[in-house]
Design a protein around this motif. Structure first.
Motif, short mmCIF file in Angstrom:
data_model
loop_
_atom_site.label_atom_id
_atom_site.label_comp_id
_atom_site.label_asym_id
_atom_site.label_seq_id
_atom_site.Cartn_x
_atom_site.Cartn_y
_atom_site.Cartn_z
N SER A 37 41.68 25.83 16.15
CA SER A 37 42.82 26.73 16.03
C SER A 37 43.15 27.38 17.37
O SER A 37 44.32 27.55 17.72
N PHE A 38 42.14 27.72 18.16
CA PHE A 38 42.36 28.26 19.50
C PHE A 38 43.03 27.22 20.40
O PHE A 38 43.92 27.55 21.18
N SER A 39 42.62 25.96 20.27
CA SER A 39 43.23 24.89 21.07
C SER A 39 44.71 24.74 20.75
O SER A 39 45.53 24.55 21.66
N ILE A 40 45.06 24.81 19.48
CA ILE A 40 46.46 24.71 19.09
C ILE A 40 47.25 25.87 19.67
O ILE A 40 48.37 25.69 20.19
N LEU A 41 46.69 27.06 19.62
CA LEU A 41 47.35 28.24 20.18
C LEU A 41 47.56 28.10 21.68
O LEU A 41 48.63 28.44 22.20
N VAL A 42 46.57 27.59 22.39
CA VAL A 42 46.69 27.42 23.85
C VAL A 42 47.72 26.35 24.18
O VAL A 42 48.53 26.53 25.10
N VAL A 43 47.73 25.25 23.45
CA VAL A 43 48.68 24.17 23.73
C VAL A 43 50.12 24.65 23.50
O VAL A 43 51.03 24.27 24.23
N LYS A 44 50.32 25.52 22.52
CA LYS A 44 51.65 26.08 22.28
C LYS A 44 52.08 27.07 23.36
O LYS A 44 53.26 27.38 23.46
N SER A 45 51.16 27.56 24.17
CA SER A 45 51.45 28.60 25.15
C SER A 45 51.63 28.05 26.57
O SER A 45 51.34 28.76 27.53
N SER A 46 52.09 26.86 26.70
CA SER A 46 52.35 26.19 27.99
C SER A 46 51.16 26.27 28.96
O SER A 46 51.15 27.06 29.90
N PRO A 47 50.13 25.44 28.72
CA PRO A 47 48.93 25.48 29.56
C PRO A 47 49.17 25.01 31.00
O PRO A 47 48.43 25.40 31.90
N PHE A 48 50.20 24.20 31.23
CA PHE A 48 50.44 23.73 32.60
C PHE A 48 50.97 24.85 33.49
O PHE A 48 50.64 24.92 34.67
N LYS A 49 51.76 25.74 32.91
CA LYS A 49 52.23 26.91 33.66
C LYS A 49 51.04 27.80 34.02
O LYS A 49 50.94 28.30 35.14
#
Length: 111
Positions: A37-49
């Motif tokens: 669930s944390f991974s999904i949250l991080v991926v939704k939060s633009s990890p490349f930026k």
């Protein structure tokens, strides 16, 4: 015999509730559910930026996580060994994910 994406998923997020036998398997399943669930949250939060804006330590944690996950998912097949080996990689991912989530907050915003 799994495909490469399934091997990566297995390395990072298994055992799940349908895999876990006993109390240790259930506790591991809870931990993996949290990480998923944390991974999904991080991926939704633009990890490349977050990667571009991060310091060298943050960037090296992300690179360590990616390279380690890609390498160890190929060579490990026992879930017990996977659970022990993935600890430093997941730790780096959690720190990187917290950085990504905090860097996407508006400046001056306090929850």
């Amino acid at each position: 015999s799994y495909s490469y994406p399934i091997k990566i998923f297995t390395f990072l997020y298994r055992p799940m509730f349908f895999d876990g036998l006993g109390i240790v398997g259930l506790l591991s399943s809870l931990e993996n559910l949290y990480v998923l669930s944390f991974s999904i949250l991080v991926v939704k939060s633009s990890p490349f930026k977050g990667f571009r804006e991060g310091s060298g330590v943050i960037k090296s944690m992300a690179v360590f996580f990616v390279i380690g996950t890609l390498a160890f998912s190929l060579i490990l097949s026992n879930m017990g060994i996977m659970s022990r080996v993935k600890a430093p990689f997941v730790g780096c991912f959690v720190l990187y994910g917290l950085w990504v989530l905090s860097s996407n907050q508006p400046k001056g915003y306090i929850k």
